[in-house]
Design an enzyme around this catalytic site. Structure first.
Site: not given
Ligand code: FE2
Length: 276
Positions: A28, A57-58, A85-86, A168, A193, A195
């Site tokens: 990520d 996603e981040n 999810n982001h 994820h 996810h 991290h």
């Molecule tokens: Fe995530």
């Protein structure tokens, strides 16, 4: 869908003579510090991987994806972008997600969701599939990532047996379960996810490379990439607080997977960690 990589992103020159392909998967990417250290890291590599994939996603200020951040990573050498999810946190993504053949959102989102859950890329003369799945444990209710993988793999396998899965998910056990569920059916199951990189990388009995979480690319002095203060407010005071990307030194975390392009089986998996 199959789309060719743009010429400047092709890594055909570095294809190993023995038909192995090397894939660098970056965890990520968190905001500007994540983008900058990836750029630095990729520019220092003497042996360039055949394909670089990153979970994005981040990538934009810690939440969601912007066109300019994608362009920055493409320029740095990243070719495929997975999500989670982001992915849809920043609404500008709806302006371009359907036009980006290598930008993924989880494949087990409902069918009507914008974007695509897997892609096929040409790496030299072989096709590589990247499939993005989202866990359900401690996450929003979704169609099962296990069942969606069952549905999609026969379609993907009509094109290639080299399949890399970004799983994820929040729960370690769900990622481990996915590794075993897809063992022998895909080349790699790589977790994202949470991290923080785990030290359980291995090749499972069926030739599937596995790691529970590859870690993240971003600041190391925050709470999984974000400023400590916001996390303290949420966790200690139970108050809502905005999370900002942390400052200070950053790290690249990921995994390098080598795959036999004829069999689609993983030959090796190595954890990657690079700090400035
Ligand atoms: Fe995530």
């Amino acid at each position: 869908m199959l789309a060719k990589l743009p010429k400047h992103n092709s890594h055909t020159d570095s294809m190993n003579a023995n038909s192995n392909i090397s894939i660098l998967f970056l965890g990520d990417v968190i905001g500007r510090p994540g983008r900058h250290i990836i750029k630095h890291y990729l520019s220092t590599l003497e042996n360039k991987p055949d394909l670089v994939i990153a979970n994005v996603e981040n990538v934009s200020h810690g939440f969601g994806v912007s066109a300019s951040c994608l362009a920055e990573l493409k320029e740095a050498g990243v070719s495929v972008f997975s999500g989670g999810n982001h992915t849809f946190d920043r609404k500008e993504i709806f302006d371009f997600i359907n036009e980006e053949p290598y930008l993924l959102r989880p494949a087990n989102y409902p069918e009507k969701t914008a974007g695509r859950g897997y892609c096929l890329v040409n790496v030299a003369d072989v096709k590589v599939a990247v499939l993005n799945l989202l866990g359900r444990e401690f996450m929003k209710p979704l169609p099962s990532p296990f069942m969606v993988a069952d549905d999609l793999l026969p379609i993907i396998n009509q094109e290639t047996n080299i399949v890399l899965v970004d799983m994820h998910a929040e729960l370690t056990a769900e990622k481990v379960a996915m590794g075993w569920y897809l063992n022998g059916r895909v080349s790699a199951v790589l977790g994202t996810h949470t991290h923080v990189q785990t030290a359980d990388e291995r090749i499972l009995s069926g030739g599937t490379a596995y790691i529970t979480d590859v870690g993240c690319c971003g600041p190391i002095n925050g709470v999984i990439g974000m400023e400590k203060e916001g996390a303290f407010k949420r966790m200690i005071e139970q108050m809502p607080a905005r999370l900002e990307v942390a400052s200070g030194p950053a790290a690249v975390n990921g995994a390098k997977v080598t795959i036999d392009s004829r069999s689609g089986k993983a030959v090796s998996i190595e954890r990657v960690r690079f700090t400035e």
